[in-house]
Enzyme design. Sequence first.
Site, mmCIF file in Angstrom:
data_model
loop_
_atom_site.group_PDB
_atom_site.id
_atom_site.type_symbol
_atom_site.label_atom_id
_atom_site.label_comp_id
_atom_site.label_asym_id
_atom_site.label_seq_id
_atom_site.Cartn_x
_atom_site.Cartn_y
_atom_site.Cartn_z
ATOM 1 N N GLY A 96 23.963 9.017 -5.210
ATOM 2 C CA GLY A 96 22.564 8.662 -4.996
ATOM 3 C C GLY A 96 22.171 7.406 -5.737
ATOM 4 O O GLY A 96 21.212 6.717 -5.377
ATOM 5 N N ASN A 97 22.916 7.067 -6.808
ATOM 6 C CA ASN A 97 22.681 5.807 -7.521
ATOM 7 C C ASN A 97 23.244 4.609 -6.767
ATOM 8 O O ASN A 97 22.874 3.456 -7.060
ATOM 9 C CB ASN A 97 23.311 5.837 -8.907
ATOM 10 C CG ASN A 97 22.429 6.459 -9.964
ATOM 11 O OD1 ASN A 97 22.764 7.481 -10.557
ATOM 12 N ND2 ASN A 97 21.279 5.867 -10.205
ATOM 13 N N SER A 98 24.148 4.851 -5.817
ATOM 14 C CA SER A 98 24.803 3.750 -5.111
ATOM 15 C C SER A 98 23.787 2.814 -4.477
ATOM 16 O O SER A 98 22.848 3.249 -3.819
ATOM 17 C CB SER A 98 25.726 4.299 -4.025
ATOM 18 O OG SER A 98 26.841 4.941 -4.585
ATOM 19 N N LEU A 106 42.589 -14.626 7.858
ATOM 20 C CA LEU A 106 43.957 -15.117 8.021
ATOM 21 C C LEU A 106 44.472 -14.909 9.440
ATOM 22 O O LEU A 106 45.163 -15.770 9.986
ATOM 23 C CB LEU A 106 44.873 -14.403 7.016
ATOM 24 C CG LEU A 106 46.300 -14.925 6.859
ATOM 25 C CD1 LEU A 106 46.300 -16.418 6.499
ATOM 26 C CD2 LEU A 106 47.040 -14.124 5.784
ATOM 27 N N GLY A 107 44.161 -13.764 10.033
ATOM 28 C CA GLY A 107 44.568 -13.515 11.409
ATOM 29 C C GLY A 107 45.912 -12.836 11.557
ATOM 30 O O GLY A 107 46.684 -13.169 12.464
ATOM 31 N N HIS A 159 28.243 1.464 2.094
ATOM 32 C CA HIS A 159 28.587 2.870 2.305
ATOM 33 C C HIS A 159 27.353 3.772 2.274
ATOM 34 O O HIS A 159 27.420 4.924 2.694
ATOM 35 C CB HIS A 159 29.643 3.322 1.295
ATOM 36 C CG HIS A 159 29.144 3.546 -0.102
ATOM 37 N ND1 HIS A 159 29.337 2.636 -1.111
ATOM 38 C CD2 HIS A 159 28.472 4.577 -0.656
ATOM 39 C CE1 HIS A 159 28.811 3.097 -2.232
ATOM 40 N NE2 HIS A 159 28.271 4.282 -1.977
ATOM 41 N N ASP A 179 31.345 -4.159 0.252
ATOM 42 C CA ASP A 179 30.458 -2.991 0.166
ATOM 43 C C ASP A 179 29.009 -3.398 -0.081
ATOM 44 O O ASP A 179 28.324 -2.846 -0.953
ATOM 45 C CB ASP A 179 30.933 -2.035 -0.928
ATOM 46 C CG ASP A 179 30.283 -0.661 -0.798
ATOM 47 O OD1 ASP A 179 29.799 -0.333 0.302
ATOM 48 O OD2 ASP A 179 30.249 0.080 -1.803
#
Length: 468
Positions: free
Chosen positions: A259-261, A319-320, A156, A186
Amino acid sequence: MYNDEKNLYHYTYRRDGSETPEQAPVVETAYREAETSAPKRRKSGRAGAKIAALALSCALLGGAAGAGVMWGVSSHGSATSMNVSGRPASSVAVKTVDGKTALSDAELYAANVNSVVSINTTGTSGTNIFGQQVETASAGSGFILTSDGYIATNRHVIADANSVKVTLYNGDTYDATVIGSDKDYDIAVLKIDATGLQEVTLGDSSTLNVGDHVLAVGNPLGELTFSMSGGMVSSVNRAINVDGTPFNMIQTDASINPGNSGGPLFNQYGEVVGIVSAKYSSYSSESVEGLGFAIPMNDVLAMIQDIMTNGYVTNKPYLGITQGTLTAQMAAQYRYDITQGVFVYSVEKGSAADKAGLKMGDVIVKVDDTDIAASEDLVAVKKSYSAGDTSTFTIYRDGTTQTVSVTWGSVPAEQMTDSSADQQQTQQNQQQNNGYYGGSMEDLFNYFFNGGFGGQSGQRSQGQGTAA
């Protein structure tokens, strides 16, 4: 204000800071005022006063030597003082992270700060009222995986970015290339054109215990670069939902801010045990504090290595189907005897689900020993499998429950681009939200009067669902 003259500090009430010629240093003034205010005594008395003053001076010097520097202030003839420490500044030795030696917080920062990076991105988001594209900017953090420039961060942080720039602790800035990312976990991997970089040491997140000391280093608010915050592990294997996607997280009370992400979460040995990913500032209209979360390193390390090699996660289970949560309103409308599970809206031809015999209208209620009550449960349980693994699905069909064996497939390469994945993950239909299946009238006729959705395998319905 304060004036400095021969390393002595004085105080004056003058605006320009000047002193009168006869003004003496404060310490001396204190003693002078005491001397001039005393009544005249005989000579023998003055000799005794000198002896007393000498003794007092020796005592003061001895106290100063033991406690630091003494600073005096005169106030109406009485002397007051403050002790100021004379301890010299200590230096922090840069130690090597060996996974065996516990480090102090200062040592950990010194050993790892050169492996942390600041990430700044720019992009566009729609148009304004004048038809002009709106430019966006965001900031995050990351950490160096290899000395030749591979960097890990959150997806993200770099999603929808037109340009990505990485800044090292020494101030050097590089244009970064996005090697690949994965939305379900993520994670993202960047690459900069640099060599000789200091990489982090990756640790085993499964060894964390509640109460262990952890530290986060990153770029809070996009401005306070290379800041460190500390706390403890509040919980391990905490299941949380972020924007509709379930995650298994390390919970910590270390300060986490925008901002720490993407930055590293270190254990007390200086090893990276998690990727800082999310925080809660409010929950159900209540303000909260001390709720930060990081992705366990063990959960994503193999995927990061896969992205570095192939550009995407090759063994990600698939899985589809197009899936959605079965609601009580849907169950009543379709005359089902159950009220929860994952409703199968469509099955892709040739997919793992198709090969296992799953059909449109089936409801998945269990995968191996895990109960499935909602779509998020199936997404979460899928993360514990890899392509090629075999699971037993318990499904509801035609008024009865039965089991089928499903061998998980792998995500098709053409669906690994962010645009394709996002399209599959965000199919929306307001009718389904109201409990109405948005398929064709022919589908509904076949289901209720001909015993099923015959011949519809491989066609995607218009109902809300996420591809699995």
